[in-house]
Motif scaffolding. Structure first.
Motif, PDB file in Angstrom:
ATOM      1  N   ASN A  57     -27.219  11.904 -64.635  1.00 14.15           N
ATOM      2  CA  ASN A  57     -27.356  13.197 -63.957  1.00 14.15           C
ATOM      3  C   ASN A  57     -27.612  14.378 -64.892  1.00 14.15           C
ATOM      4  O   ASN A  57     -27.463  15.526 -64.491  1.00 14.15           O
ATOM      5  CB  ASN A  57     -26.087  13.483 -63.157  1.00 14.15           C
ATOM      6  CG  ASN A  57     -26.020  12.595 -61.944  1.00 14.15           C
ATOM      7  OD1 ASN A  57     -27.064  12.294 -61.341  1.00 14.15           O
ATOM      8  ND2 ASN A  57     -24.835  12.137 -61.587  1.00 14.15           N
ATOM      9  N   THR A  58     -27.950  14.107 -66.141  1.00 17.16           N
ATOM     10  CA  THR A  58     -28.121  15.186 -67.109  1.00 17.16           C
ATOM     11  C   THR A  58     -29.055  16.284 -66.588  1.00 17.16           C
ATOM     12  O   THR A  58     -28.722  17.463 -66.634  1.00 17.16           O
ATOM     13  CB  THR A  58     -28.657  14.596 -68.424  1.00 17.16           C
ATOM     14  OG1 THR A  58     -27.686  13.684 -68.916  1.00 17.16           O
ATOM     15  CG2 THR A  58     -28.904  15.660 -69.457  1.00 17.16           C
ATOM     16  N   TRP A  59     -30.209  15.878 -66.078  1.00 25.01           N
ATOM     17  CA  TRP A  59     -31.174  16.902 -65.654  1.00 25.01           C
ATOM     18  C   TRP A  59     -30.662  17.703 -64.460  1.00 25.01           C
ATOM     19  O   TRP A  59     -30.850  18.913 -64.396  1.00 25.01           O
ATOM     20  CB  TRP A  59     -32.544  16.271 -65.359  1.00 25.01           C
ATOM     21  CG  TRP A  59     -33.515  17.325 -64.933  1.00 25.01           C
ATOM     22  CD1 TRP A  59     -34.055  17.516 -63.708  1.00 25.01           C
ATOM     23  CD2 TRP A  59     -34.032  18.398 -65.758  1.00 25.01           C
ATOM     24  NE1 TRP A  59     -34.865  18.617 -63.699  1.00 25.01           N
ATOM     25  CE2 TRP A  59     -34.863  19.173 -64.938  1.00 25.01           C
ATOM     26  CE3 TRP A  59     -33.839  18.772 -67.097  1.00 25.01           C
ATOM     27  CZ2 TRP A  59     -35.535  20.306 -65.408  1.00 25.01           C
ATOM     28  CZ3 TRP A  59     -34.508  19.897 -67.574  1.00 25.01           C
ATOM     29  CH2 TRP A  59     -35.338  20.643 -66.737  1.00 25.01           C
ATOM     30  N   LYS A  60     -29.980  17.020 -63.548  1.00 25.21           N
ATOM     31  CA  LYS A  60     -29.425  17.717 -62.380  1.00 25.21           C
ATOM     32  C   LYS A  60     -28.503  18.830 -62.849  1.00 25.21           C
ATOM     33  O   LYS A  60     -28.532  19.943 -62.355  1.00 25.21           O
ATOM     34  CB  LYS A  60     -28.605  16.741 -61.532  1.00 25.21           C
ATOM     35  CG  LYS A  60     -29.410  16.108 -60.450  1.00 25.21           C
ATOM     36  CD  LYS A  60     -28.478  15.349 -59.512  1.00 25.21           C
ATOM     37  CE  LYS A  60     -29.350  14.404 -58.718  1.00 25.21           C
ATOM     38  NZ  LYS A  60     -28.600  13.386 -58.027  1.00 25.21           N
ATOM     39  N   ILE A  61     -27.646  18.482 -63.813  1.00 19.94           N
ATOM     40  CA  ILE A  61     -26.671  19.465 -64.305  1.00 19.94           C
ATOM     41  C   ILE A  61     -27.401  20.655 -64.927  1.00 19.94           C
ATOM     42  O   ILE A  61     -27.068  21.810 -64.673  1.00 19.94           O
ATOM     43  CB  ILE A  61     -25.720  18.803 -65.329  1.00 19.94           C
ATOM     44  CG1 ILE A  61     -24.962  17.655 -64.655  1.00 19.94           C
ATOM     45  CG2 ILE A  61     -24.775  19.809 -65.928  1.00 19.94           C
ATOM     46  CD1 ILE A  61     -24.118  16.821 -65.600  1.00 19.94           C
ATOM     47  N   ILE A  62     -28.437  20.365 -65.707  1.00 22.31           N
ATOM     48  CA  ILE A  62     -29.174  21.448 -66.375  1.00 22.31           C
ATOM     49  C   ILE A  62     -29.869  22.329 -65.330  1.00 22.31           C
ATOM     50  O   ILE A  62     -29.750  23.557 -65.350  1.00 22.31           O
ATOM     51  CB  ILE A  62     -30.221  20.873 -67.353  1.00 22.31           C
ATOM     52  CG1 ILE A  62     -29.534  20.066 -68.464  1.00 22.31           C
ATOM     53  CG2 ILE A  62     -31.070  21.983 -67.961  1.00 22.31           C
ATOM     54  CD1 ILE A  62     -30.482  19.259 -69.319  1.00 22.31           C
ATOM     55  N   ALA A  63     -30.584  21.690 -64.410  1.00 20.97           N
ATOM     56  CA  ALA A  63     -31.347  22.455 -63.418  1.00 20.97           C
ATOM     57  C   ALA A  63     -30.413  23.297 -62.553  1.00 20.97           C
ATOM     58  O   ALA A  63     -30.668  24.481 -62.305  1.00 20.97           O
ATOM     59  CB  ALA A  63     -32.176  21.515 -62.564  1.00 20.97           C
ATOM     60  N   ARG A  64     -29.307  22.704 -62.120  1.00 17.15           N
ATOM     61  CA  ARG A  64     -28.363  23.452 -61.274  1.00 17.15           C
ATOM     62  C   ARG A  64     -27.808  24.646 -62.023  1.00 17.15           C
ATOM     63  O   ARG A  64     -27.783  25.753 -61.505  1.00 17.15           O
ATOM     64  CB  ARG A  64     -27.191  22.562 -60.866  1.00 17.15           C
ATOM     65  CG  ARG A  64     -27.578  21.547 -59.854  1.00 17.15           C
ATOM     66  CD  ARG A  64     -26.583  21.465 -58.695  1.00 17.15           C
ATOM     67  NE  ARG A  64     -27.188  20.645 -57.667  1.00 17.15           N
ATOM     68  CZ  ARG A  64     -27.014  19.327 -57.585  1.00 17.15           C
ATOM     69  NH1 ARG A  64     -26.217  18.713 -58.420  1.00 17.15           N
ATOM     70  NH2 ARG A  64     -27.632  18.649 -56.636  1.00 17.15           N
TER      71      ARG A  64
END
Ligand code: UDP
Ligand code: MG
Length: 343
Positions: A57-64
């Motif tokens: 979920n790395t990208w989700k965390i960054i985008a959010r």
């Protein structure tokens, strides 16, 4: 270049860092916020997270968090390209609008309280500030000894590395511009940055344990990283082989003379043992030599292709709707298929 209140971008390469990322974002945000309040940094300073093709979920965390936190921005690379290249992708992106950039790992092993010292050194006129580890107490015995012998070996071969410095450093915009001119595919940033020059200094810090998650540098990756560093910066291994070749050639001359003299005096024996030993020895040596030379030719081959090192999938600097990228792709194709079916 703004020295008094510079626009700083902190570049953080991340590969499957979901366990630690929220904490990293919070802690780095605090540091940036504090420094901007004290007017040491421009309020436009950024945390640039580079997602190196993570599958969690790395990208989700960054985008959010980019939608909620004004400091956070991100790049998502099209696939996993490795720490060094991911870092370069971030630095090249940062260089477009910052006065200076700091590179740091996502796992909070490097002490973020010295970011202030980095910035102060930059304000004193330094262009490169190396974060240097005080001690290697938190490393395993194995990592400590292998790392230390690596630095020693590199030093002996005449490669200029900063002892006990990893990739925690500040670089000014001028240095970043120069860095982007190094077009090599086999990246070893620790070797390249000292080659660039400019005024540099060091800041000491203690490296901690990883805050959460596991190392993304298993032994195999570590060895290939060390080997890459060695062969990208030095032709010493090839010279070493040549030297052995010459020595053996010289020795075999002596041995040959000795054998002929023995023959003339008629005291030769079967000589099987010595023959076998030499065949094996020379054969092995030749293979080793060819292997090392092949390694360099392989590198030349890779470099001549001039392939792009990375592709950017999403750039949050320009993307107006970061969360749109979070929608699962399968659903989109499924929906598309449904529509087709209806027609
Ligand atoms: N990393 C990366 N791509 C990779 C492997 C690692 O971007 O293919 C990142 C990782 O997320 C971390 C940094 O590089 O921020 C250093 O990795 P790690 O902490 O696992 O290495 P170690 O400190 O154990 O040497
Ligand atoms: Mg680490």
């Amino acid at each position: 270049m703004n020295r008094t209140q510079p626009h700083l971008t902190i570049v953080i390469p991340c590969y499957n860092e979901q366990e630690v990322l929220n904490e990293t974002i919070d802690q780095l945000t605090l540091v940036l916020h504090q420094l901007t309040l004290e007017k040491l940094l421009a309020p436009s300073s950024k945390l640039l997270f580079v997602d190196d093709g993570s599958i969690d979920n790395t990208w989700k965390i960054i985008a959010r968090s980019s939608t909620k936190n004004k400091y956070v921005t991100g790049l998502r690379l099209a696939r996993n390209v490795g720490h060094q290249t991911a870092l370069l992708a971030g630095l090249e992106r940062a260089q477009k609008d910052c006065d200076c950039a700091i590179s740091i790992d996502a796992d909070l092993q490097d002490d973020i309280s010295v970011i202030r010292d980095f910035v102060e050194k930059y304000q004193d006129g330094y262009e490169v500030v190396y974060g240097v580890r005080h001690s290697r107490k938190t490393d395993t015995y194995f990592k400590r000894t292998t790392a230390q012998s690596f630095y020693k070996l590199m030093g002996k071969l005449g490669i200029n590395l900063v002892y006990n410095h990893a990739d925690y450093r500040l670089m000014s915009c001028r240095v970043l511009k120069q860095l982007s001119k190094y077009r090599e595919v086999n990246l070893f940033l620790r070797g390249i940055v000292p080659m660039i020059g400019f005024r540099s200094t060091e800041v000491l810090y203690d490296r901690k344990e990883r805050y959460a998650g596991e190392t993304k540098y298993p032994l195999k990756k570590m060895l290939s990283f060390a080997f890459n560093g060695l062969t990208s910066f030095s032709v010493a291994p090839i010279r070493f082989i040549t030297m052995i070749g010459f020595t053996l050639f010289f020795l075999s001359g002596i041995a040959g003379t000795y054998a002929i003299i023995q023959k003339l005096f008629g005291v030769t024996d079967a000589g099987w043992t010595s023959l076998m030993i030499s065949i094996w020895f020379i054969g092995g040596l030749q293979l080793m030599g060819i292997g090392i030379i092949g390694e360099y030719i392989g590198r030349v081959f890779m470099e001549t292709k001039k392939r792009p090192k990375y592709a950017i999938d999403v750039d949050l600097y320009t993307n107006k709707d970061p969360l749109s990228y979070l929608k699962p792709k399968e659903n989109q194709t499924l929906n598309a298929k449904k529509v087709q079916w209806k027609r």
